[in-house]
Motif scaffolding. Structure first.
Motif, PDB file in Angstrom:
ATOM      1  N   LYS A 115       0.716  -1.101  -0.143  1.00 42.37           N
ATOM      2  CA  LYS A 115      -0.096  -0.147   0.048  1.00 42.37           C
ATOM      3  C   LYS A 115       0.718   1.264   0.045  1.00 42.37           C
ATOM      4  CE  LYS A 115      -3.815   2.074   2.322  1.00 42.37           C
ATOM      5  NZ  LYS A 115      -5.047   2.370   3.330  1.00 42.37           N
ATOM      6  N   GLY A 116       1.971   1.083   0.626  1.00 37.99           N
ATOM      7  CA  GLY A 116       2.830   2.326   0.665  1.00 37.99           C
ATOM      8  C   GLY A 116       3.840   2.516  -0.735  1.00 37.99           C
ATOM      9  N   ASP A 117       3.502   1.925  -1.683  1.00 38.19           N
ATOM     10  CA  ASP A 117       3.988   2.047  -2.816  1.00 38.19           C
ATOM     11  C   ASP A 117       3.995   3.596  -3.431  1.00 38.19           C
ATOM     12  OD1 ASP A 117       5.176  -0.275  -3.278  1.00 38.19           O
ATOM     13  OD2 ASP A 117       3.849  -1.029  -4.654  1.00 38.19           O
ATOM     14  N   LEU A 118       3.004   4.367  -3.062  1.00 42.80           N
ATOM     15  CA  LEU A 118       2.893   5.835  -3.728  1.00 42.80           C
ATOM     16  C   LEU A 118       4.376   6.317  -2.937  1.00 42.80           C
ATOM     17  CD1 LEU A 118      -0.752   6.630  -3.025  1.00 42.80           C
ATOM     18  CD2 LEU A 118       0.513   5.894  -5.068  1.00 42.80           C
ATOM     19  N   ASN A 119       5.132   5.978  -2.151  1.00 43.60           N
ATOM     20  CA  ASN A 119       6.509   6.493  -1.602  1.00 43.60           C
ATOM     21  C   ASN A 119       7.579   5.890  -2.174  1.00 43.60           C
ATOM     22  OD1 ASN A 119       4.727   8.562  -0.087  1.00 43.60           O
ATOM     23  ND2 ASN A 119       4.731   6.874   1.515  1.00 43.60           N
ATOM     24  N   SER A 120       7.135   4.594  -3.050  1.00 38.84           N
ATOM     25  CA  SER A 120       8.328   3.786  -3.279  1.00 38.84           C
ATOM     26  C   SER A 120       9.253   4.594  -4.587  1.00 38.84           C
ATOM     27  CB  SER A 120       7.934   2.628  -3.788  1.00 38.84           C
ATOM     28  OG  SER A 120       7.425   1.793  -2.720  1.00 38.84           O
ATOM     29  N   LYS A 121      10.387   3.761  -4.745  1.00 35.39           N
ATOM     30  CA  LYS A 121      11.323   4.161  -5.958  1.00 35.39           C
ATOM     31  C   LYS A 121      11.190   3.154  -7.001  1.00 35.39           C
ATOM     32  CE  LYS A 121      14.983   6.523  -3.683  1.00 35.39           C
ATOM     33  NZ  LYS A 121      15.708   7.538  -4.726  1.00 35.39           N
ATOM     34  N   GLU A 122      11.249   3.797  -7.998  1.00 38.03           N
ATOM     35  CA  GLU A 122      11.121   3.061  -9.529  1.00 38.03           C
ATOM     36  C   GLU A 122      11.428   1.735  -9.493  1.00 38.03           C
ATOM     37  OE1 GLU A 122      11.923   3.586 -14.209  1.00 38.03           O
ATOM     38  OE2 GLU A 122      13.202   4.811 -13.024  1.00 38.03           O
ATOM     39  N   THR A 123      12.534   1.256  -8.781  1.00 38.11           N
ATOM     40  CA  THR A 123      13.133  -0.116  -9.081  1.00 38.11           C
ATOM     41  C   THR A 123      11.901  -0.817  -8.167  1.00 38.11           C
ATOM     42  OG1 THR A 123      14.520   0.200  -7.052  1.00 38.11           O
ATOM     43  CG2 THR A 123      15.462   0.030  -9.474  1.00 38.11           C
ATOM     44  N   ILE A 124      11.567  -0.482  -6.937  1.00 41.27           N
ATOM     45  CA  ILE A 124      10.796  -1.319  -6.186  1.00 41.27           C
ATOM     46  C   ILE A 124       9.410  -1.397  -6.839  1.00 41.27           C
ATOM     47  CG2 ILE A 124       9.361  -1.246  -4.032  1.00 41.27           C
ATOM     48  CD1 ILE A 124      12.463  -1.651  -3.696  1.00 41.27           C
ATOM     49  N   LEU A 125       8.865  -0.316  -7.557  1.00 45.83           N
ATOM     50  CA  LEU A 125       7.529  -0.541  -8.378  1.00 45.83           C
ATOM     51  C   LEU A 125       7.590  -1.510  -9.192  1.00 45.83           C
ATOM     52  CD1 LEU A 125       6.957   3.196  -8.750  1.00 45.83           C
ATOM     53  CD2 LEU A 125       5.733   1.666  -7.231  1.00 45.83           C
ATOM     54  N   GLN A 126       8.798  -1.549  -9.762  1.00 43.80           N
ATOM     55  CA  GLN A 126       9.112  -2.582 -11.030  1.00 43.80           C
ATOM     56  C   GLN A 126       8.870  -4.042 -10.536  1.00 43.80           C
ATOM     57  OE1 GLN A 126       9.038  -2.539 -14.287  1.00 43.80           O
ATOM     58  NE2 GLN A 126      10.120  -0.566 -14.951  1.00 43.80           N
ATOM     59  N   ILE A 127       9.461  -4.326  -9.277  1.00 43.24           N
ATOM     60  CA  ILE A 127       9.614  -5.661  -8.804  1.00 43.24           C
ATOM     61  C   ILE A 127       8.203  -5.764  -8.254  1.00 43.24           C
ATOM     62  CG2 ILE A 127      10.351  -6.770  -6.547  1.00 43.24           C
ATOM     63  CD1 ILE A 127      13.118  -4.870  -6.900  1.00 43.24           C
ATOM     64  N   HIS A 128       7.517  -4.946  -7.725  1.00 40.45           N
ATOM     65  CA  HIS A 128       6.063  -5.255  -7.295  1.00 40.45           C
ATOM     66  C   HIS A 128       5.139  -5.458  -8.206  1.00 40.45           C
ATOM     67  CE1 HIS A 128       6.599  -3.036  -2.980  1.00 40.45           C
ATOM     68  NE2 HIS A 128       7.497  -3.856  -3.219  1.00 40.45           N
ATOM     69  N   ARG A 129       5.327  -4.608  -9.692  1.00 40.27           N
ATOM     70  CA  ARG A 129       4.502  -5.033 -10.684  1.00 40.27           C
ATOM     71  C   ARG A 129       4.620  -6.347 -11.103  1.00 40.27           C
ATOM     72  NH1 ARG A 129       5.234  -1.616 -16.296  1.00 40.27           N
ATOM     73  NH2 ARG A 129       3.064  -2.176 -17.280  1.00 40.27           N
ATOM     74  N   ASN A 130       6.251  -6.710 -11.121  1.00 45.36           N
ATOM     75  CA  ASN A 130       6.493  -8.246 -11.765  1.00 45.36           C
ATOM     76  C   ASN A 130       5.888  -9.307 -10.760  1.00 45.36           C
ATOM     77  OD1 ASN A 130       7.871  -7.397 -13.833  1.00 45.36           O
ATOM     78  ND2 ASN A 130       9.680  -7.209 -12.815  1.00 45.36           N
ATOM     79  N   ASN A 131       5.916  -8.963  -9.537  1.00 42.86           N
ATOM     80  CA  ASN A 131       5.366  -9.912  -8.476  1.00 42.86           C
ATOM     81  C   ASN A 131       3.870 -10.109  -8.849  1.00 42.86           C
ATOM     82  OD1 ASN A 131       7.611 -10.382  -7.224  1.00 42.86           O
ATOM     83  ND2 ASN A 131       7.354  -8.937  -5.544  1.00 42.86           N
ATOM     84  N   PHE A 132       3.200  -9.099  -9.010  1.00 44.86           N
ATOM     85  CA  PHE A 132       1.464  -9.236  -9.262  1.00 44.86           C
ATOM     86  C   PHE A 132       1.342  -9.796 -10.501  1.00 44.86           C
ATOM     87  CE2 PHE A 132       1.159  -5.460  -6.228  1.00 44.86           C
ATOM     88  CZ  PHE A 132       0.203  -6.276  -5.440  1.00 44.86           C
ATOM     89  N   THR A 133       2.212  -9.648 -11.513  1.00 39.69           N
ATOM     90  CA  THR A 133       2.089 -10.239 -12.857  1.00 39.69           C
ATOM     91  C   THR A 133       2.249 -11.923 -12.806  1.00 39.69           C
ATOM     92  OG1 THR A 133       2.810  -8.545 -14.177  1.00 39.69           O
ATOM     93  CG2 THR A 133       3.038 -10.632 -15.214  1.00 39.69           C
ATOM     94  N   LYS A 134       3.150 -12.467 -12.035  1.00 37.88           N
ATOM     95  CA  LYS A 134       3.499 -13.668 -11.739  1.00 37.88           C
ATOM     96  C   LYS A 134       2.311 -14.368 -10.957  1.00 37.88           C
ATOM     97  CE  LYS A 134       8.357 -13.277 -11.793  1.00 37.88           C
ATOM     98  NZ  LYS A 134       9.555 -13.139 -11.137  1.00 37.88           N
ATOM     99  N   ASN A 135       1.739 -13.692  -9.853  1.00 37.18           N
ATOM    100  CA  ASN A 135       0.536 -14.059  -8.888  1.00 37.18           C
ATOM    101  C   ASN A 135      -0.741 -14.230  -9.923  1.00 37.18           C
ATOM    102  OD1 ASN A 135       1.345 -14.712  -6.350  1.00 37.18           O
ATOM    103  ND2 ASN A 135       2.503 -13.109  -6.690  1.00 37.18           N
ATOM    104  N   PHE A 136      -0.939 -13.435 -10.487  1.00 38.28           N
ATOM    105  CA  PHE A 136      -2.191 -13.336 -11.417  1.00 38.28           C
ATOM    106  C   PHE A 136      -2.126 -14.419 -12.463  1.00 38.28           C
ATOM    107  CE2 PHE A 136      -3.098  -8.833  -9.987  1.00 38.28           C
ATOM    108  CZ  PHE A 136      -4.402  -9.132  -9.521  1.00 38.28           C
ATOM    109  N   GLU A 137      -0.927 -14.738 -13.207  1.00 31.95           N
ATOM    110  CA  GLU A 137      -0.722 -15.769 -14.056  1.00 31.95           C
ATOM    111  C   GLU A 137      -1.166 -17.013 -13.302  1.00 31.95           C
ATOM    112  OE1 GLU A 137       3.330 -15.353 -15.596  1.00 31.95           O
ATOM    113  OE2 GLU A 137       2.699 -13.681 -16.839  1.00 31.95           O
TER     114      GLU A 137
END
Length: 150
Positions: A115-137
């Motif tokens: 939830k705190g991603d609104l304060n995150s850096k770009e690399t963390i956002l990329q990692i989190h986005r990839n985690n969601f992709t894998k879990n939705f797959e």
């Protein structure tokens, strides 16, 4: 070997009984659930894509008038509700443990944790986005596998 009439009837009865009684190990395939998973996955990806588009050269999110922080907070709440709905629908179906666990993990272990991603850096956002992709797959594969086994 001589078969009498009782043996033949008994074998026929066993054959009919085994054909009529099927043991189910998983719930039925749900095409509506597949569509809902895809829609929410697209919303999550869009959320992260928009956040990533707002990062500056230092990887910091720079909110704009077009994309203010409040709009992301509202978008977050909408997605949270959708993820909760998917989890509840999976929980309501019997023999649906694997899909329930994945949807619960997406909601609790990832979405609400990040939830705190609104304060995150770009690399963390990329990692989190990839985690969601894998879990939705994984969630989609679990749902589609039901179609192949039923």
């Amino acid at each position: 070997m001589k078969l009498n009439l009782k043996t033949i009837y008994f074998l026929l009865l066993i054959g009919l009984f085994t054909q009529a009684c099927q043991v189910k190990w998983i719930t039925d395939y749900d095409s509506k659930m597949v569509n809902e998973i895809v829609e929410v996955a697209q919303d999550v990806d869009s959320y992260y894509a928009k956040l990533l588009s707002l990062t500056d050269d230092n990887g910091e999110i720079q909110f704009t008038e077009e994309y203010p922080r409040k709009s992301f907070e509202a978008f977050y709440q909408d997605i949270d509700s959708d993820l909760y709905g998917i989890m509840l629908k999976n929980q309501s179906k019997s023999l649906n443990t694997f899909s329930t666990e994945i949807s619960k993990s997406i909601l609790q272990d990832y979405w609400r944790k990040y939830k705190g991603d609104l304060n995150s850096k770009e690399t963390i956002l990329q990692i989190h986005r990839n985690n969601f992709t894998k879990n939705f797959e994984a969630l989609l594969k679990a749902e589609k596998a039901k179609n192949e086994t039923n």
